[in-house]
Scaffold this motif. Sequence first.
Motif, mmCIF file in Angstrom:
data_model
loop_
_atom_site.group_PDB
_atom_site.id
_atom_site.type_symbol
_atom_site.label_atom_id
_atom_site.label_comp_id
_atom_site.label_asym_id
_atom_site.label_seq_id
_atom_site.Cartn_x
_atom_site.Cartn_y
_atom_site.Cartn_z
ATOM 1 N N ASP A 23 0.737 -1.272 -0.221
ATOM 2 C CA ASP A 23 0.193 0.224 0.001
ATOM 3 C C ASP A 23 0.602 1.614 -0.279
ATOM 4 N N ILE A 24 0.468 2.041 -0.768
ATOM 5 C CA ILE A 24 1.871 3.022 -1.000
ATOM 6 C C ILE A 24 1.664 3.809 0.347
ATOM 7 N N GLY A 25 0.202 4.196 0.680
ATOM 8 C CA GLY A 25 0.243 5.057 1.902
ATOM 9 C C GLY A 25 1.120 4.497 3.007
ATOM 10 N N ILE A 26 1.241 3.334 3.110
ATOM 11 C CA ILE A 26 2.482 3.080 4.028
ATOM 12 C C ILE A 26 3.674 2.814 3.805
ATOM 13 N N VAL A 27 4.147 2.817 2.438
ATOM 14 C CA VAL A 27 5.323 2.972 1.873
ATOM 15 C C VAL A 27 5.859 4.591 2.376
ATOM 16 N N LYS A 28 4.989 5.274 2.281
ATOM 17 C CA LYS A 28 5.448 7.111 2.679
ATOM 18 C C LYS A 28 5.440 7.230 4.470
ATOM 19 N N LYS A 29 4.769 6.516 5.081
ATOM 20 C CA LYS A 29 4.865 6.049 6.182
ATOM 21 C C LYS A 29 6.298 5.722 6.941
ATOM 22 N N ILE A 30 6.649 4.035 6.096
ATOM 23 C CA ILE A 30 7.629 3.313 6.521
ATOM 24 C C ILE A 30 9.015 4.450 6.325
ATOM 25 N N ILE A 31 9.022 5.104 4.827
ATOM 26 C CA ILE A 31 10.446 5.298 4.685
ATOM 27 C C ILE A 31 10.451 7.526 5.332
ATOM 28 N N ASN A 32 9.017 7.761 5.491
ATOM 29 C CA ASN A 32 9.475 8.832 6.425
ATOM 30 C C ASN A 32 9.852 8.384 7.826
ATOM 31 N N TYR A 33 9.360 7.288 8.189
ATOM 32 C CA TYR A 33 10.083 7.052 9.783
ATOM 33 C C TYR A 33 11.490 6.815 9.613
ATOM 34 N N LEU A 39 15.820 -0.985 14.080
ATOM 35 C CA LEU A 39 14.578 -1.044 13.462
ATOM 36 C C LEU A 39 13.541 -2.065 13.751
ATOM 37 N N GLU A 40 14.003 -3.737 12.951
ATOM 38 C CA GLU A 40 12.924 -4.043 12.537
ATOM 39 C C GLU A 40 11.561 -4.062 14.031
ATOM 40 N N GLN A 41 12.426 -4.517 14.982
ATOM 41 C CA GLN A 41 11.567 -3.845 16.075
ATOM 42 C C GLN A 41 10.708 -2.549 16.223
ATOM 43 N N LYS A 42 11.446 -1.432 15.857
ATOM 44 C CA LYS A 42 10.269 -0.392 16.158
ATOM 45 C C LYS A 42 9.770 -0.440 15.051
ATOM 46 N N SER A 76 6.386 -2.677 15.792
ATOM 47 C CA SER A 76 5.933 -2.473 16.915
ATOM 48 C C SER A 76 5.072 -1.063 16.062
ATOM 49 N N LEU A 77 5.103 -0.567 15.221
ATOM 50 C CA LEU A 77 4.196 0.445 14.361
ATOM 51 C C LEU A 77 2.715 -0.222 14.070
ATOM 52 N N ASN A 78 3.117 -1.097 14.064
ATOM 53 C CA ASN A 78 1.270 -2.234 13.451
ATOM 54 C C ASN A 78 0.798 -2.017 12.181
ATOM 55 N N LEU A 79 1.955 -1.668 11.224
ATOM 56 C CA LEU A 79 1.667 -1.608 9.865
ATOM 57 C C LEU A 79 1.377 -2.253 9.008
ATOM 58 N N ILE A 121 11.399 -5.558 3.345
ATOM 59 C CA ILE A 121 9.662 -4.648 3.629
ATOM 60 C C ILE A 121 8.742 -5.417 2.498
ATOM 61 N N THR A 122 7.953 -5.913 2.540
ATOM 62 C CA THR A 122 6.663 -6.351 1.678
ATOM 63 C C THR A 122 5.734 -6.557 1.766
ATOM 64 N N ASN A 123 5.002 -6.603 0.967
ATOM 65 C CA ASN A 123 3.062 -7.383 1.100
ATOM 66 C C ASN A 123 2.897 -8.242 2.293
ATOM 67 N N VAL A 124 2.097 -7.649 3.586
ATOM 68 C CA VAL A 124 2.071 -9.393 4.444
ATOM 69 C C VAL A 124 1.448 -10.207 3.821
ATOM 70 N N LYS A 125 0.775 -10.087 2.742
ATOM 71 C CA LYS A 125 0.782 -11.765 1.518
ATOM 72 C C LYS A 125 2.032 -12.146 1.048
ATOM 73 N N ALA A 126 2.553 -11.398 0.504
ATOM 74 C CA ALA A 126 3.999 -11.757 -0.049
ATOM 75 C C ALA A 126 4.711 -13.456 0.463
ATOM 76 N N LYS A 127 4.888 -14.068 0.444
ATOM 77 C CA LYS A 127 5.894 -15.053 1.157
ATOM 78 C C LYS A 127 5.890 -16.042 0.618
ATOM 79 N N LYS A 128 7.214 -16.687 0.851
ATOM 80 C CA LYS A 128 7.593 -17.322 -0.695
ATOM 81 C C LYS A 128 6.735 -18.936 -0.785
#
Length: 259
Positions: free
Chosen positions: A76-86, A155-158, A161-164, A178-185
């Motif tokens: 989700d592009i909104g989540i991408v923006k939040k992560i990169i801003n953080y 960083l992974e722990q932080k 904790s954002l529950n994105l 970091i990928t979509n939660v559905k992205a699994k091998k």
Amino acid sequence: MDGTLLNSTGRISSVNIKRINDSQIPFTLVSARAPMEMTEVIDKLHLNSPQIAFNGGLIFKKNKDDLEILADDPLDIGIVKKIINYITINFKDISCSCYDSNNWYSEKIDDGTRYETLLTGQIPKIVNYANLFTEGINIYKIMLIDFGKLKLKTLEQKLNSLNLNVSIKQTGLNYLEITNVKAKKSRGIKYIQDLENISKDEMAAFGDGHNDLPMFASVGTPIVMENALDEIKAYGKFITQTNDENGVAFGIEKYLEVN
């Protein structure tokens, strides 16, 4: 691919190429890499079957001149923006990149991007993220590189904790991806299984990392590289040689009963 099929310089050996081609086994690459970082190996192995990128976030076929997307789950592009801003505010020294289906983006050249270029032969497009994210593109992966293991773990722990509701995986000593939660091998494996109508027991997989664990659980014969951590080896039915000792070729010959 990295740490498994490819050696420590990021290349596939002639021994692995020959053994895979001679085996006639249907072969699919399942990788955290982007498609453009997989195409050289796809060509060397003459693969025309579906391939799996971004840890299962993108399933594709490489045609002669283009990429055919078969299934995908971008972030989700909104989540991408939040992560990169953080990250920009709180972890500004960590190398931060993004990928769409065809491009690698970064805002600067740094130690992390230089390291990735050495491994993959790719060069990032330097962009302003604020402008990039207004163009309606699909981002499949955020890649974070740092050479201080403790900082990545923090960083992974932080980020968790954002529950994105995203998948955050350490894919190597220096990488957090970091990928979509559905992205699994395992999702990619299921796609191949359904497409080819084969059972779990007829499938084998090679791997070396934490992001390979869902894949190992999806096949009848999980084969772990000798260079993997002991905690990963516990999930293998067999342990093959290291990635610098042509472990995939060795595993095919010794454990998959191919003559």
